[in-house]
Design a protein around this motif. Structure first.
Motif, PDB file in Angstrom:
ATOM      1  N   GLU A 101       0.827  -1.217   0.000  1.00 47.87           N
ATOM      2  CA  GLU A 101       0.000   0.000   0.000  1.00 47.87           C
ATOM      3  C   GLU A 101       0.861   1.266   0.000  1.00 47.87           C
ATOM      4  O   GLU A 101       0.621   2.188  -0.768  1.00 47.87           O
ATOM      5  N   ARG A 102       1.867   1.304   0.876  1.00 46.56           N
ATOM      6  CA  ARG A 102       2.647   2.528   1.046  1.00 46.56           C
ATOM      7  C   ARG A 102       3.854   2.591   0.114  1.00 46.56           C
ATOM      8  O   ARG A 102       4.524   3.609   0.033  1.00 46.56           O
ATOM      9  N   ARG A 103       4.188   1.486  -0.553  1.00 41.50           N
ATOM     10  CA  ARG A 103       5.278   1.436  -1.529  1.00 41.50           C
ATOM     11  C   ARG A 103       6.612   1.858  -0.894  1.00 41.50           C
ATOM     12  O   ARG A 103       7.404   2.584  -1.502  1.00 41.50           O
ATOM     13  N   ASP A 104       6.860   1.375   0.306  1.00 45.14           N
ATOM     14  CA  ASP A 104       8.087   1.702   1.009  1.00 45.14           C
ATOM     15  C   ASP A 104       9.190   0.751   0.543  1.00 45.14           C
ATOM     16  O   ASP A 104       9.658  -0.120   1.288  1.00 45.14           O
ATOM     17  N   CYS A 105       9.607   0.923  -0.698  1.00 45.71           N
ATOM     18  CA  CYS A 105      10.561   0.006  -1.321  1.00 45.71           C
ATOM     19  C   CYS A 105      11.215   0.700  -2.514  1.00 45.71           C
ATOM     20  O   CYS A 105      10.722   1.712  -3.008  1.00 45.71           O
ATOM     21  N   LEU A 155      18.148  -0.743  10.094  1.00 48.07           N
ATOM     22  CA  LEU A 155      17.919  -2.179  10.068  1.00 48.07           C
ATOM     23  C   LEU A 155      16.585  -2.620   9.444  1.00 48.07           C
ATOM     24  O   LEU A 155      16.527  -3.707   8.851  1.00 48.07           O
ATOM     25  N   PRO A 156      15.495  -1.854   9.525  1.00 47.48           N
ATOM     26  CA  PRO A 156      14.278  -2.308   8.855  1.00 47.48           C
ATOM     27  C   PRO A 156      14.388  -2.379   7.327  1.00 47.48           C
ATOM     28  O   PRO A 156      13.606  -3.089   6.688  1.00 47.48           O
ATOM     29  N   HIS A 206      11.302  -1.815   3.160  1.00 45.78           N
ATOM     30  CA  HIS A 206      11.246  -1.500   4.588  1.00 45.78           C
ATOM     31  C   HIS A 206      10.308  -2.506   5.239  1.00 45.78           C
ATOM     32  O   HIS A 206       9.100  -2.485   5.015  1.00 45.78           O
ATOM     33  N   HIS A 207      10.864  -3.370   6.065  1.00 45.93           N
ATOM     34  CA  HIS A 207      10.084  -4.410   6.740  1.00 45.93           C
ATOM     35  C   HIS A 207       9.590  -3.852   8.073  1.00 45.93           C
ATOM     36  O   HIS A 207      10.361  -3.761   9.042  1.00 45.93           O
TER      37      HIS A 207
END
Length: 544
Positions: A40-44, A105-106, A129-130
């Motif tokens: 959803e947030r496309r944190d990648c 680290l995430p 981002h995990h």
């Protein structure tokens, strides 16, 4: 390789193909991901590197700060492994900022070598981002999550199950982690296939040579743009706060422009702190390179050619360039302020290219705990946008991610479906944008009610004690703050525990204005009042 084979049309065609590959990688990762933070947030982010580890393409939807997490991975792998130890079908994993795996680290990076006719020709890497590591301490990096140096996750097509199980055992939501890691692997397979097809079509030597030419071309454009800046020395300092620190810090930069080169000197910044906001060198470099790109030519390709005319100096052990074992989870707050420092310093040199200070934070909210109704643990992370600084000819944008971050918001429907949380308010904040001939952007208020017991809440933000400054007479934007329901335990250094029915209202900072407020047209002021951006009281001050 002859000049005919590298004619400009062919360079453009192959360059566009490389850009298309990283975009397809990114879309594959998003579509295959499981966690809301990625799907959803496309944190990648997705990137391609040449065989030496120089970045040749990065997806446009990725976060500029992720460049820092990717910047050191290939160099670290080449240093750790002999060439004969790197084989087709290998996938490497890493997240540790101090061994080349990332910038906090995430952000877990997966990288794979691309072999063409038995020769290592390029690398592909994905970062995600995990959002897993909630309820952690941030005194030092050992508290923040599991540290993974760049190592084999897959060896010649065979997954290293024991390593994977070790990683998953240290995660709070392992089902999400394994699904998202597989999505990253899928994106890498796309890269290997598409790069191979490109080499088959044009020849591996041609593609490699064009990659090198693209870096040279970016360098030429960057130098030409820097040469337009007035030579000189420019300095600026700004105040920095975060919930983990009792006192504000003063951050500084000195920039020297000489011909077609720039020096960024960060001497005199505070020593690293016992908090999460320290920055490793890759994060610092990513912030500097991003800012240069926005100021000199936004259309320049984001590749390693941009770096060549730039020198960065920062003392080791400082908050700007920290040493192990400093904690780094909240490094994005400091990186955002690095951008403000550079913009503030260069305002006299290039007034039409800079903006008023944006919200100056990457406001992260973290809710974690156990969801009894769904029978599972949860970690909800969101970075909430704020105001964007006004420009010389336009108002700032309202409620957006700025500078080093580029993620979407998590839709309310998704948030409430996935987590034991309810959104009671989601709105712009009136009067939060700084006044000026052009108005600064507004901050966001998001009030979230908890519906589970013992929900750990952590706030990661900045600009609570200062205001985003305006330029050339523009007024400052409003500060950030967090308000809890009356029955909630007060926040202590960014942290508290919430119970069912209690809520947290997060208000992000606005942004600074540009130019004399008296020069703003009456029609624009009337529209601001009508649209709820500005109160009548502020409008009267504008007109006086």
């Amino acid at each position: 390789m002859t000049a005919v084979e590298l004619d400009p049309v062919l360079v453009e065609v192959v360059g566009s193909a490389l850009s298309t590959i990283v975009e397809e990688m990114s879309e594959t990762l998003v579509k295959a991901a499981y966690s809301p933070n990625i799907k959803e947030r496309r944190d990648c982010t997705a990137s391609l590197f040449d065989a030496e580890g120089q970045a040749i393409a990065q997806d446009e939807g990725g976060s500029p700060l992720h460049l820092g997490s990717l910047m050191g991975i290939v160099a670290a792998l080449r240093e750790r492994y002999a060439l004969e130890q790197i084989r087709p079908g290998d996938v490497f994993i890493g997240n540790d900022p101090y061994t080349g795996g990332g910038s906090h680290l995430p952000d877990i990076v997966l990288a794979t070598p691309i072999f063409i006719e038995g020769e290592l020709t390029a690398w592909a890497a994905t970062l995600a981002h995990h959002a897993d590591f909630g309820d952690r301490g941030h005194a030092h990096i050992f508290q923040e999550a599991i540290r993974i140096p760049p190592v084999h996750l897959v060896r010649e097509g065979v997954r290293q199950e024991e390593l994977l199980q070790l990683i998953l055992l240290n995660c709070q939501v392992p089902d999400e982690r394994i699904a998202d890691l597989r999505a990253q692997e899928a994106a890498l397979r796309v890269a290997v296939a598409r790069y191979g097809e490109l080499c088959e079509r044009h020849g591996a030597d041609v593609v490699r040579a064009i990659g090198a030419e693209l870096l040279d071309y970016t360098e030429r454009r960057t130098r030409a743009a820097i040469a337009e800046f007035p030579d000189g020395e420019y300095v600026f300092e700004d105040r920095f706060d975060c919930p983990e620190l009792d006192d504000e810090l003063t951050l500084r930069v000195r920039i020297v422009v000489r011909g077609d080169e720039m020096l960024f000197d960060f001497a005199g910044n505070p020593p690293q702190v016992r908090a999460s906001v320290n920055v490793v060198w890759t994060g610092l470099y990513a912030a500097v390179y991003y800012t240069i790109k926005t100021l000199i030519d936004p259309d320049i390709a984001p590749n390693a050619g941009l770096y060549r005319p730039v020198t960065i100096e920062a003392p080791e052990g400082s908050i700007i360039n920290c040493s192990a074992p400093a904690a780094v989870n909240g490094r994005s707050e400091t990186c955002q302020r690095i951008v403000d420092l550079i913009q503030g310093a260069l305002a006299p040199a290039v007034p039409e290219r800079i903006t008023g200070a944006s919200n100056g934070a990457n406001t992260g909210v973290h809710f974690s705990g156990h969801d009894r109704a769904r029978g599972r643990d949860f970690v909800y992370l969101e970075t909430i946008g704020g105001g964007s600084g006004a420009r010389y000819n336009k108002d700032g944008l309202d409620g957006v991610q700025v500078h080093m971050t580029n993620t979407s918001n998590l839709p309310v429907e998704s948030l409430e479906t996935e987590y034991p949380l309810m959104v009671e308010a989601y709105e712009f904040i009136e009067d939060s944008g700084g006044t000026g001939e052009y108005r600064g952007g507004m901050g966001i208020r998001r009030r979230i009610r908890v519906e589970a017991e013992d929900v750990h809440f952590w706030l990661d933000t900045s600009r609570q004690k200062s205001q985003p400054w305006g330029v050339f007479g523009g007024g400052p934007g409003a500060s950030a703050r967090c308000v809890l329901s009356d029955d909630a335990t007060p926040i202590d250094h960014g942290y508290t525990v919430l119970q069912p029915g209690q809520w947290a209202s997060i208000e992000t900072a606005g942004a600074g204005g540009y130019g004399d407020p008296a020069s703003r047209p009456d029609a624009a002021i009337e529209a601001d009042v009508r649209d709820g951006r500005m109160s009548e009281e502020t409008a009267r001050k504008h007109r006086s």
